[in-house]
Design an enzyme around this catalytic site. Structure first.
Site, PDB file in Angstrom:
ATOM      1  N   ASN A 148       0.920  -1.434   0.144  1.00 12.08           N
ATOM      2  CA  ASN A 148       0.205  -0.024   0.127  1.00 12.08           C
ATOM      3  C   ASN A 148       0.971   1.438  -0.093  1.00 12.08           C
ATOM      4  OD1 ASN A 148       0.659  -0.810   2.277  1.00 12.08           O
ATOM      5  ND2 ASN A 148      -0.429   0.227   3.532  1.00 12.08           N
ATOM      6  N   GLU A 247       4.400  -4.643  12.523  1.00 10.81           N
ATOM      7  CA  GLU A 247       2.651  -3.774  12.332  1.00 10.81           C
ATOM      8  C   GLU A 247       1.998  -4.695  11.671  1.00 10.81           C
ATOM      9  OE1 GLU A 247       0.833  -0.953  10.126  1.00 10.81           O
ATOM     10  OE2 GLU A 247       2.365  -0.041  10.223  1.00 10.81           O
ATOM     11  N   CYS A 281      -3.600   0.796   7.353  1.00 11.59           N
ATOM     12  CA  CYS A 281      -3.640  -0.200   8.828  1.00 11.59           C
ATOM     13  C   CYS A 281      -4.697   0.751   9.823  1.00 11.59           C
ATOM     14  CB  CYS A 281      -2.458  -0.751   9.281  1.00 11.59           C
ATOM     15  SG  CYS A 281      -0.812  -1.731   8.178  1.00 11.59           S
ATOM     16  N   GLU A 457       8.076   1.060  15.495  1.00 14.51           N
ATOM     17  CA  GLU A 457       8.973   1.622  14.364  1.00 14.51           C
ATOM     18  C   GLU A 457       8.816   3.432  14.506  1.00 14.51           C
ATOM     19  OE1 GLU A 457       8.980  -0.693  10.741  1.00 14.51           O
ATOM     20  OE2 GLU A 457       7.125   0.028  10.661  1.00 14.51           O
TER      21      GLU A 457
END
Length: 476
Positions: A148, A247, A281, A457
């Site tokens: 994405n 993630e 997400c 992150e």
């Protein structure tokens, strides 16, 4: 266009000799051939990274930092080219892609300036001892990326890994490989990064991705993607006893209280689930609205979302779903919603072939009358589909928001600061946005609770995740 792995500072043909067809999500037509790699390509890339590791690790941190800053500068010089590559593969509109490329540059800039912050500490354990800690790199780090936002998320993992002194083997999605390959080329051939420090392997997750995680010389893995794939990677990593940053998915609650400023909450909630056609997400795809304002809010939200232009034209606001498989999945949820008894307020359809020029375009969709036990409220759709759920009071909102296997993000809309702080403290999510959605920058850490993953992150926290801690104690 033929895309080959980038290993040891140069493009090489895949060992298998096989290629996959890459289709344009805006038209459905083939635009490239992507190498269908295998374990032999991974072996070559890891070996190149291992050979480059000692020299890269032993460079003074400030020297590594200068190189990362140069990469940031070159990304900006090539921003139009990189944006065009990413738009062609992901379907992102050309006005959107430059913002994501700029963010990738900021990651290299941020960690290039932060390299000296990775020091340890002195520990006082008495007058006869000197005890201190050191933060040291793992070695070869495997980075597996989704389709994405390839360059944005690539920079998010690669920059701190390199800053900490690791070398990297990255595997982008076979659906979106071109921009990361170009970044690796720029880093080595235009910025002078040593060959082997950054390598890119291509192919499917089932073959190339698994081979990367299983490789005995890969000492740390960062993965962004689905819960299913994250679980499989986690099992391999557990057997190998190597650390992970995961993630994964999200079904993030976006909570609108009765005292919210609707002039901000309505457009903010619209962006929360339509940005990048919902392929985010963090997307706020469960909109929890207090009962006293529910009907008014839904009416205003529907009017705002109805104005979002969808299609391939550059004056559009929302582009296509990036892959055919994901398009089919999103469209399939329209039937799920109808069977569950959700009330369709808007959308619930794909664009016709004529409207979408053969591409994979979905109209932004809003469902009301949703309860939190419905599939459309519990499963990550990864498309522009919103489930609106009413709640009674603050406690009810928190209960519904936390009743999920996910915990990646959450939004709160209120003009009461005390409420914002109380609710933020009780929500089970890695990042909370108040009176905005998806706020923050490269400095702000991101990561999930529960099935949304672990590790962080972005920010200084990510730099620590790419190091291992050593303690030295000396008797004086």
């Amino acid at each position: 266009m033929k895309l080959d792995p980038f290993i040891g500072g140069t493009s090489v043909a895949p060992s298998s000799g096989r290629y996959l067809a890459k289709l344009d999500p805006r038209s459905g037509k083939q635009i490239a051939e992507v190498a269908d790699g295998n374990s032999a390509d991974v072996d070559a890339a890891v070996e190149a990274a291992q050979q480059a590791f000692v020299e890269w690790r032993d460079r003074r941190p400030i020297e590594r930092g200068r190189l990362l800053l140069k990469v940031a500068e070159k990304i900006r010089e090539h921003i139009k080219h990189l944006a065009a590559l990413e738009s062609s593969e992901t379907g992102k509109l050309l006005w959107q892609s430059p913002f994501e490329i700029e963010t990738a540059a900021q990651y290299f800039e941020f960690y290039g300036g932060l390299v000296n912050a990775g020091h340890g500490e002195v520990i006082d354990i008495g007058p006869n001892y000197h005890s201190y800690t050191r933060r040291e790199p793992f070695g070869v780090v495997g980075v597996i990326l989704p389709w994405n936002s390839p360059l944005n998320q690539g920079g998010r993992a690669i920059a701190p890994a390199l800053a900490a002194g690791n070398t990297v083997v990255a595997k982008p999605s076979e659906e979106t490989s071109a921009s990361l390959l170009e970044l690796a080329r720029i880093a080595v051939q235009e910025c002078g990064m040593p060959a082997g420090v950054l390598n890119v392997v291509l192919g499917t997750g089932a073959e190339t991705g698994v081979a990367l995680v299983k490789h005995p010389k890969v000492r740390k893995v960062a993965f962004t993607g689905s819960v299913r794939a994250g679980r499989e990677i986690g099992q391999i990593a557990a057997e190998r006893i190597i650390p992970l940053t995961l993630e994964l998915g999200g079904k993030s609650p976006n909570i609108v209280f009765e005292d919210a400023d609707l002039d901000a909450a309505v457009p903010g909630s619209a962006r929360a689930f339509t940005l990048n056609a919902g392929q985010v997400c963090l997307a706020g795809t469960r909109c929890l609205v207090q009962e006293s304002i529910h009907d008014v809010f839904v009416e205003q939200l529907a009017k705002a979302v109805a104005k979002i232009k969808v299609g391939p034209a550059e004056d559009a606001v929302m582009g296509p779903i990036t892959t055919r498989a994901q398009f089919d999945k999103v469209v399939g949820y329209f039937d799920v919603a109808r069977k569950e008894g959700a009330r369709q307020i808007l959308g619930g359809s794909a664009l016709s072939s004529e409207e979408g020029h053969g591409g994979w375009f979905v109209n932004p969709t809003i469902y009301a009358g949703v309860t939190n036990d419905m599939r459309i409220a519990r499963e990550e759709i990864f498309g522009p589909v919103l489930a609106v759920i009413p709640f009674k009071d603050e406690a009810d909102a928190i209960r519904i928001a936390n009743d999920s296997e996910f915990g990646l993000a959450a939004g709160i809309w209120t003009q009461n600061l005390g409420r914002a702080l109380r609710v933020s403290a009780k929500l089970e999510a890695g990042q909370i946005y108040v009176n905005e959605y998806q706020a923050g920058g490269v400095e702000t850490p991101i990561g999930g609770y529960k099935q949304s993953g672990y590790g962080r992150e972005k920010g200084l926290e990510a730099l620590h995740h790419y190091t291992q801690l050593k303690c030295v104690t000396i008797r004086i």
